[in-house]
Write a protein that holds these residues in place. Structure first.
Motif, PDB file in Angstrom:
ATOM      1  N   ASN A   1      33.600 -35.472  62.021  1.00 29.52           N
ATOM      2  CA  ASN A   1      32.617 -34.390  61.894  1.00 29.52           C
ATOM      3  C   ASN A   1      31.988 -34.112  63.253  1.00 29.52           C
ATOM      4  O   ASN A   1      31.243 -34.937  63.776  1.00 29.52           O
ATOM      5  CB  ASN A   1      31.545 -34.818  60.876  1.00 29.52           C
ATOM      6  CG  ASN A   1      30.533 -33.716  60.592  1.00 29.52           C
ATOM      7  OD1 ASN A   1      30.445 -32.740  61.328  1.00 29.52           O
ATOM      8  ND2 ASN A   1      29.774 -33.887  59.531  1.00 29.52           N
ATOM      9  N   GLN A   2      32.298 -32.922  63.797  1.00 28.55           N
ATOM     10  CA  GLN A   2      31.773 -32.624  65.148  1.00 28.55           C
ATOM     11  C   GLN A   2      30.333 -32.162  65.105  1.00 28.55           C
ATOM     12  O   GLN A   2      29.754 -31.834  66.126  1.00 28.55           O
ATOM     13  CB  GLN A   2      32.582 -31.504  65.806  1.00 28.55           C
ATOM     14  CG  GLN A   2      34.055 -31.647  65.685  1.00 28.55           C
ATOM     15  CD  GLN A   2      34.643 -30.367  65.139  1.00 28.55           C
ATOM     16  OE1 GLN A   2      34.724 -29.388  65.840  1.00 28.55           O
ATOM     17  NE2 GLN A   2      35.045 -30.371  63.870  1.00 28.55           N
ATOM     18  N   ASN A   3      29.767 -32.097  63.917  1.00 27.40           N
ATOM     19  CA  ASN A   3      28.408 -31.569  63.798  1.00 27.40           C
ATOM     20  C   ASN A   3      27.578 -32.526  62.934  1.00 27.40           C
ATOM     21  O   ASN A   3      27.089 -32.145  61.874  1.00 27.40           O
ATOM     22  CB  ASN A   3      28.515 -30.183  63.157  1.00 27.40           C
ATOM     23  CG  ASN A   3      27.204 -29.447  63.180  1.00 27.40           C
ATOM     24  OD1 ASN A   3      26.277 -29.834  63.892  1.00 27.40           O
ATOM     25  ND2 ASN A   3      27.098 -28.398  62.387  1.00 27.40           N
ATOM     26  N   PRO A   4      27.436 -33.779  63.372  1.00 27.11           N
ATOM     27  CA  PRO A   4      26.844 -34.794  62.493  1.00 27.11           C
ATOM     28  C   PRO A   4      25.335 -34.672  62.289  1.00 27.11           C
ATOM     29  O   PRO A   4      24.780 -35.323  61.404  1.00 27.11           O
ATOM     30  CB  PRO A   4      27.189 -36.113  63.196  1.00 27.11           C
ATOM     31  CG  PRO A   4      27.351 -35.747  64.634  1.00 27.11           C
ATOM     32  CD  PRO A   4      27.845 -34.338  64.679  1.00 27.11           C
ATOM     33  N   ALA A   5      24.666 -33.834  63.084  1.00 28.05           N
ATOM     34  CA  ALA A   5      23.195 -33.827  63.058  1.00 28.05           C
ATOM     35  C   ALA A   5      22.646 -33.488  61.671  1.00 28.05           C
ATOM     36  O   ALA A   5      21.674 -34.093  61.215  1.00 28.05           O
ATOM     37  CB  ALA A   5      22.669 -32.835  64.092  1.00 28.05           C
ATOM     38  N   ILE A   6      23.285 -32.546  60.976  1.00 27.23           N
ATOM     39  CA  ILE A   6      22.728 -32.091  59.691  1.00 27.23           C
ATOM     40  C   ILE A   6      22.749 -33.219  58.673  1.00 27.23           C
ATOM     41  O   ILE A   6      21.740 -33.526  58.038  1.00 27.23           O
ATOM     42  CB  ILE A   6      23.528 -30.882  59.137  1.00 27.23           C
ATOM     43  CG1 ILE A   6      23.463 -29.711  60.120  1.00 27.23           C
ATOM     44  CG2 ILE A   6      23.010 -30.467  57.758  1.00 27.23           C
ATOM     45  CD1 ILE A   6      24.326 -28.523  59.727  1.00 27.23           C
ATOM     46  N   THR A   7      23.888 -33.867  58.521  1.00 25.22           N
ATOM     47  CA  THR A   7      23.977 -34.893  57.471  1.00 25.22           C
ATOM     48  C   THR A   7      23.299 -36.199  57.893  1.00 25.22           C
ATOM     49  O   THR A   7      22.842 -36.950  57.039  1.00 25.22           O
ATOM     50  CB  THR A   7      25.445 -35.135  57.048  1.00 25.22           C
ATOM     51  OG1 THR A   7      26.238 -35.298  58.216  1.00 25.22           O
ATOM     52  CG2 THR A   7      25.980 -33.991  56.228  1.00 25.22           C
TER      53      THR A   7
END
Ligand SMILES: NC(=O)c1ccc[n+]([C@@H]2O[C@H](COP(=O)([O-])OP(=O)(O)OC[C@H]3O[C@@H](n4cnc5c(N)ncnc54)[C@H](O)[C@@H]3O)[C@@H](O)[C@H]2O)c1
Ligand SMILES: [Zn+2]
Ligand SMILES: [Zn+2]
Length: 391
Positions: A108-114
């Motif tokens: 997941n290149q966008n881990p900030a949300i989860t």
């Protein structure tokens, strides 16, 4: 290229989007030949997972032909027929080494949300919102597949594209529910939901030696498929007292393993449904855990509950007391496809695992919005809509 995109809640559209290209050395580009709707997509379409942007390409279950190969890919050649796991995993991190592929630290290149939502970020998925990496989905003519040596698998000659398509997600998911739900020879297993995921979980339970497998739903056409193609028993929850009947069919003890394959948009006949739905729609709870509650209440003491249905946030009236005092093991996961796909393809080749009946509606990708409507509203006896981008 052509792709089916999310434009807003319950608004889908086929439009032109840029062609994918190789970005990393372990990528391949796949020309999608078949891609299929999934219950998980409905949660995006309905706006229950609020991390979509207008123009995002949907779809995470697909088969296709390899058309381009990155320099560090060793397992694939141009022209190969492949099926691809819906979750993206690096194959090298600690989680991948434990075969917990959907928890991959690099998928997941966008881990900030989860990370913010759940404490840690699970892996990434194709076409499954910016919370799951913002990867372009498979309802398109072409798709970029990262870490292709780990997530894409050659389809044996004896397995058709249509059969292999379901190894991508629903068959792997169902197998995981039965496997990690700890189904043992001789067990009684109850499965909530007769969609593709529930059907595949039931078939896995049978192949793992369960003595009785009972699938619960309210749509007769789906229950009919369960009896005919899966070889399991059925229960229509609108016509029967589910709890009483499950006890009856398990010698009074209750099922050993309860697999929930319904998810956050569950339906139920009683007043509880209105309560849960009202809270869900007012965003006072993020999910409707009806079937999870039923699984926990009906499971035998010391039994095991596996939650395959997708949930996003917090729920109300979770029967923690029943879980604790009955000594239940409750597990859940997004699918670890890479762990199961080669074995599933072998079973498909031997004819032990049939999936074609799930593809009740096959249509060109340009009819995608119509396919989603049939699938979402369960119209025309739809179980899954399959799209062919080149048709
Ligand atoms: N864990 C994973 O990796 C994974 C992978 C794929 C799908 N899923 C999830 O699995 C769930 C099922 O997916 P699907 O494609 O089969 O969806 P689907 O919508 O085709 O099927 C869901 C079925 O559940 C039935 N149902 C609703 N309420 C019920 C209840 N109270 N009791 C029994 N049955 C009930 C519906 O009638 C329907 O037939 C979804 O939540 C999906 O997001 C999870
Ligand atoms: Zn899916
Ligand atoms: Zn990894």
């Amino acid at each position: 290229m052509k792709a089916l995109t999310w434009q807003g809640v319950n608004k889908l559209q086929v439009e032109k989007v840029p062609d994918p290209r190789i970005i990393n050395t372990r990528d391949i580009i796949v020309k999608v030949t078949k891609t299929v709707t999934c219950g998980s997509d409905l949660h995006l379409v309905g706006g229950y997972i609020p991390f979509m942007k207008a123009g995002d390409v949907l779809g995470h279950e697909f088969v296709g032909e390899v058309v381009e190969v990155g320099p560090n890919v060793t397992n694939h050649r141009v022209g190969d027929r492949v099926v691809v796991s819906s979750f993206i995993s690096c194959g090298k991190c600690w989680y991948c080494a434990q075969e917990l592929y959907s928890l991959c630290d690099n998928g997941n290149q966008n881990p900030a949300i989860t990370e913010e939502l759940w404490g840690f970020a699970p892996g990434g998925c194709f076409g499954y919102s910016h919370a799951m990496g913002g990867n372009a989905g498979s309802h398109a003519e072409y798709i970029r597949v990262p870490f292709a040596d780990v997530g894409a698998f050659p389809i044996p000659d004896g397995v058709s594209d249509l059969r292999a398509l379901f190894a991508s997600d629903s068959a792997s998911t169902g197998w995981m529910g039965a496997d990690l739900g700890n189904v043992r020879p001789g067990d009684v297993v109850a499965v909530w939901g007769a969609g593709a995921v529930g059907q595949m979980a039931a078939r896995a339970a049978i192949l793992l030696g369960a003595e009785r497998v009972i699938v619960i739903d309210r749509y007769e056409y789906r229950l009919e498929q369960v009896r005919r193609y899966i070889g399991a028993e059925t229960l229509n929850y609108e016509q029967t007292d589910v709890g009483g009947e499950l006890r009856e069919r398990s010698g009074g003890r209750g099922p050993d393993v309860c697999i929930e394959a319904v998810g956050m948009e569950a339906h139920s006949p009683g007043p509880e449904f209105l309560y849960d739905q009202a809270k869900h729609q007012l965003r006072l709870q993020t999910d409707r855990p009806t079937a999870v509650r039923e699984a926990i209440y009906n499971c035998r003491k010391g039994g095991s509950v596996f939650v395959l249905g997708v949930y996003a946030g917090v729920v109300d009236k979770f029967p923690l007391g029943a879980m604790m005092n009955k000594g239940l093991t409750v597990r859940s996961a997004q699918m670890h496809g890479q762990r199961y796909i080669p074995m599933l393809l072998e079973r498909m080749e031997k004819g032990e695992l049939l999936t074609e009946h799930l593809a009740t509606h096959i249509m060109p990708l340009k009819q995608g919005p119509k396919g989603y409507e049939l699938f979402k509203e369960k119209k025309d006896n739809c179980v899954r809509a399959v799209f062919e981008p080149s048709a």
